[in-house]
Design an enzyme around this catalytic site. Structure first.
Site, PDB file in Angstrom:
ATOM      1  N   ARG A  69      10.595  35.059  38.076  1.00  0.00           N
ATOM      2  CA  ARG A  69       9.813  34.631  37.258  1.00  0.00           C
ATOM      3  C   ARG A  69       8.543  33.402  37.281  1.00  0.00           C
ATOM      4  O   ARG A  69       7.938  33.380  36.572  1.00  0.00           O
ATOM      5  CB  ARG A  69      10.483  34.328  35.858  1.00  0.00           C
ATOM      6  CG  ARG A  69      10.253  34.169  34.463  1.00  0.00           C
ATOM      7  CD  ARG A  69      11.299  34.023  33.581  1.00  0.00           C
ATOM      8  NE  ARG A  69      12.506  34.704  34.117  1.00  0.00           N
ATOM      9  CZ  ARG A  69      12.417  35.985  33.181  1.00  0.00           C
ATOM     10  NH1 ARG A  69      11.374  36.369  32.816  1.00  0.00           N
ATOM     11  NH2 ARG A  69      13.786  36.568  34.063  1.00  0.00           N
ATOM     12  N   MET A  87       7.663  42.575  27.548  1.00  0.00           N
ATOM     13  CA  MET A  87       9.070  42.433  27.737  1.00  0.00           C
ATOM     14  C   MET A  87       9.716  41.491  28.761  1.00  0.00           C
ATOM     15  O   MET A  87      10.471  41.859  29.299  1.00  0.00           O
ATOM     16  CB  MET A  87       9.823  43.786  28.087  1.00  0.00           C
ATOM     17  CG  MET A  87       8.745  44.565  26.899  1.00  0.00           C
ATOM     18  SD  MET A  87       9.650  44.890  24.920  1.00  0.00           S
ATOM     19  CE  MET A  87      11.459  45.564  25.637  1.00  0.00           C
ATOM     20  N   ARG A  88       8.531  40.392  28.373  1.00  0.00           N
ATOM     21  CA  ARG A  88       9.672  39.207  29.009  1.00  0.00           C
ATOM     22  C   ARG A  88       9.932  37.544  29.079  1.00  0.00           C
ATOM     23  O   ARG A  88       8.952  37.590  28.238  1.00  0.00           O
ATOM     24  CB  ARG A  88       8.458  39.220  30.821  1.00  0.00           C
ATOM     25  CG  ARG A  88       8.178  40.525  31.483  1.00  0.00           C
ATOM     26  CD  ARG A  88       8.962  40.437  32.586  1.00  0.00           C
ATOM     27  NE  ARG A  88       9.055  39.438  33.458  1.00  0.00           N
ATOM     28  CZ  ARG A  88       9.952  39.414  34.840  1.00  0.00           C
ATOM     29  NH1 ARG A  88      10.963  39.868  34.513  1.00  0.00           N
ATOM     30  NH2 ARG A  88       9.859  38.488  35.879  1.00  0.00           N
ATOM     31  N   LEU A  99       9.819  33.941  29.045  1.00  0.00           N
ATOM     32  CA  LEU A  99       8.450  32.799  29.982  1.00  0.00           C
ATOM     33  C   LEU A  99       9.289  31.472  30.823  1.00  0.00           C
ATOM     34  O   LEU A  99       9.892  31.569  30.268  1.00  0.00           O
ATOM     35  CB  LEU A  99       7.141  32.455  29.084  1.00  0.00           C
ATOM     36  CG  LEU A  99       6.591  33.608  28.054  1.00  0.00           C
ATOM     37  CD1 LEU A  99       5.072  32.899  27.405  1.00  0.00           C
ATOM     38  CD2 LEU A  99       5.930  34.928  28.497  1.00  0.00           C
ATOM     39  N   ASN A 101       4.008  35.139  19.606  1.00  0.00           N
ATOM     40  CA  ASN A 101       5.081  37.049  20.664  1.00  0.00           C
ATOM     41  C   ASN A 101       4.842  37.345  18.081  1.00  0.00           C
ATOM     42  O   ASN A 101       4.982  36.443  17.020  1.00  0.00           O
ATOM     43  CB  ASN A 101       5.991  35.976  20.497  1.00  0.00           C
ATOM     44  CG  ASN A 101       6.985  37.877  20.834  1.00  0.00           C
ATOM     45  OD1 ASN A 101       6.445  39.284  21.093  1.00  0.00           O
ATOM     46  ND2 ASN A 101       8.033  37.903  20.436  1.00  0.00           N
ATOM     47  N   HIS A 139       7.588  39.742  16.867  1.00  0.00           N
ATOM     48  CA  HIS A 139       9.320  40.147  16.494  1.00  0.00           C
ATOM     49  C   HIS A 139       9.243  40.987  15.423  1.00  0.00           C
ATOM     50  O   HIS A 139       8.669  40.820  14.756  1.00  0.00           O
ATOM     51  CB  HIS A 139      10.314  39.009  17.033  1.00  0.00           C
ATOM     52  CG  HIS A 139      11.662  39.504  17.163  1.00  0.00           C
ATOM     53  ND1 HIS A 139      11.796  40.219  18.361  1.00  0.00           N
ATOM     54  CD2 HIS A 139      12.908  39.692  15.841  1.00  0.00           C
ATOM     55  CE1 HIS A 139      13.254  40.942  18.277  1.00  0.00           C
ATOM     56  NE2 HIS A 139      13.098  40.688  16.804  1.00  0.00           N
ATOM     57  N   ASP A 189       8.451  29.806  22.508  1.00  0.00           N
ATOM     58  CA  ASP A 189       9.134  29.031  23.606  1.00  0.00           C
ATOM     59  C   ASP A 189       9.921  29.425  24.862  1.00  0.00           C
ATOM     60  O   ASP A 189       9.895  30.662  25.310  1.00  0.00           O
ATOM     61  CB  ASP A 189       9.406  27.914  23.271  1.00  0.00           C
ATOM     62  CG  ASP A 189      11.406  28.230  21.938  1.00  0.00           C
ATOM     63  OD1 ASP A 189      11.480  29.520  22.728  1.00  0.00           O
ATOM     64  OD2 ASP A 189      11.422  27.350  21.617  1.00  0.00           O
ATOM     65  N   GLU A 190      11.304  28.859  25.792  1.00  0.00           N
ATOM     66  CA  GLU A 190      11.941  28.870  26.796  1.00  0.00           C
ATOM     67  C   GLU A 190      12.877  30.754  25.902  1.00  0.00           C
ATOM     68  O   GLU A 190      13.178  30.847  27.468  1.00  0.00           O
ATOM     69  CB  GLU A 190      12.032  28.138  27.787  1.00  0.00           C
ATOM     70  CG  GLU A 190      11.117  27.086  28.556  1.00  0.00           C
ATOM     71  CD  GLU A 190      10.717  26.331  27.803  1.00  0.00           C
ATOM     72  OE1 GLU A 190      11.222  26.317  27.214  1.00  0.00           O
ATOM     73  OE2 GLU A 190       9.993  25.239  28.461  1.00  0.00           O
ATOM     74  N   ASP A 248      12.472  34.299  21.425  1.00  0.00           N
ATOM     75  CA  ASP A 248      12.883  35.054  19.778  1.00  0.00           C
ATOM     76  C   ASP A 248      12.782  34.338  19.366  1.00  0.00           C
ATOM     77  O   ASP A 248      13.488  33.960  18.542  1.00  0.00           O
ATOM     78  CB  ASP A 248      12.986  36.442  19.754  1.00  0.00           C
ATOM     79  CG  ASP A 248      12.345  37.579  20.206  1.00  0.00           C
ATOM     80  OD1 ASP A 248      11.163  37.469  20.602  1.00  0.00           O
ATOM     81  OD2 ASP A 248      13.201  38.349  20.622  1.00  0.00           O
TER      82      ASP A 248
HETATM   83  C1  GRF Z   1       7.177  46.121  18.574  1.00  0.00           C
HETATM   84  O1  GRF Z   1       7.495  46.241  17.457  1.00  0.00           O
HETATM   85  C2  GRF Z   1       6.790  44.201  18.488  1.00  0.00           C
HETATM   86  O2  GRF Z   1       7.250  43.773  17.313  1.00  0.00           O
HETATM   87  C3  GRF Z   1       8.126  44.049  19.290  1.00  0.00           C
HETATM   88  O3  GRF Z   1       7.510  45.300  20.638  1.00  0.00           O
HETATM   89  C4  GRF Z   1       7.275  46.415  19.635  1.00  0.00           C
HETATM   90  C5  GRF Z   1       5.655  46.588  20.577  1.00  0.00           C
HETATM   91  O4  GRF Z   1       5.079  47.924  20.364  1.00  0.00           O
HETATM   92  N1  GRF Z   1       8.090  42.568  19.640  1.00  0.00           N
HETATM   93  P1  GRF Z   1       4.019  47.807  19.919  1.00  0.00           P
HETATM   94  O5  GRF Z   1       3.422  47.521  22.213  1.00  0.00           O
HETATM   95  O6  GRF Z   1       2.423  46.963  20.348  1.00  0.00           O
HETATM   96  O7  GRF Z   1       2.583  49.477  20.340  1.00  0.00           O
END
Ligand code: GRF
Length: 210
Positions: free
Chosen positions: A66, A91-92, A94, A108, A110, A142-143, A146
């Site tokens: 990582r 999807m990682r 940090l 980010n 969420h 942060d580390e 979410d």
């Molecule tokens: C979104 O729902 C975002 O909130 C989450 O992952 C999804 C990404 O969608 N972190 P996109 O790639 O922006 O269409």
């Protein structure tokens, strides 16, 4: 004055990235998209960024730690004088190296009202839990997953006949609105942190100026 440079990190379809790039081209977000970076070479978002004239990089996380992966990304960001990093379906988790290199300068989005339902499948978690309202959150990274201080949230009602798909689509519409708004706010006003609380206000008295 030069516009602040942002980088957008993606792993997939990149619809939030498209909303940020749209806000820039429509003048709602005063920034320059310096680069879009994906850890996945086949991410559909890459072509969408290229179509919009933004430089893209693929930096794969495969077969390396990582920390090594993140060091590579950080050096590309520094080379381009990026002042704010926007994770958009990246999807990682940090590493501490990445987080400290851009302390309070990584956002980010969420698809839930954090701290409820962090992690994968937030919309499914919301439906299964039976909440009547969910929404979306823009937060500082942060580390932890979410987890960092919250910058902006929007509430979305959960209807009785919602499926994961219908709720996700309704939340996504709001994601596309608040992410550019939150980035514009942070870039224009900076913010002050008091514990986990963020306050935006007068840039001259903000601790975090971008
Ligand atoms: C979104 O729902 C975002 O909130 C989450 O992952 C999804 C990404 O969608 N972190 P996109 O790639 O922006 O269409």
């Amino acid at each position: 004055m030069a516009r602040p440079k942002i980088a957008i990190l993606i792993s997939g379809r990149g619809s939030n990235m498209v909303s940020l790039l749209g806000a820039i081209s429509e003048g709602r977000l005063n920034a320059e998209a310096a680069v879009v970076i994906s850890n996945i070479g086949s991410a559909p978002g890459l072509a969408k960024a290229q179509d919009r004239g933004v430089e893209t990089l693929v930096i794969s996380h495969r077969q390396r730690s990582r920390e090594e992966h993140d060091r590579d990304i950080v050096s590309q960001l520094r080379r381009r004088n990026v002042s704010l990093v926007c994770l958009a379906g990246y999807m990682r988790l940090l590493s501490p190296h990445f987080v400290s290199a851009f302390e309070n300068r990584i956002l980010n989005i969420h698809p839930s009202l954090l701290p409820a339902f962090p992690g994968m499948d937030a919309q499914r978690q919301a439906i299964e839990h039976g909440v009547k309202f969910s929404g979306c959150t823009v937060h500082i990274v942060d580390e932890h997953l979410d987890h960092g201080p919250i910058v902006m949230q929007r509430v979305v009602e959960v209807f009785d006949d919602d499926t994961v798909e219908t709720l996700s689509a309704r939340i996504l519409e709001h994601e596309h609105l608040i992410y550019p708004e939150a980035v514009a706010l942070v870039l224009s006003k900076g913010f002050r942190l008091d514990g986990r609380r963020t306050f935006s206000g007068d840039k001259s008295s903000s601790q975090v100026k971008l």
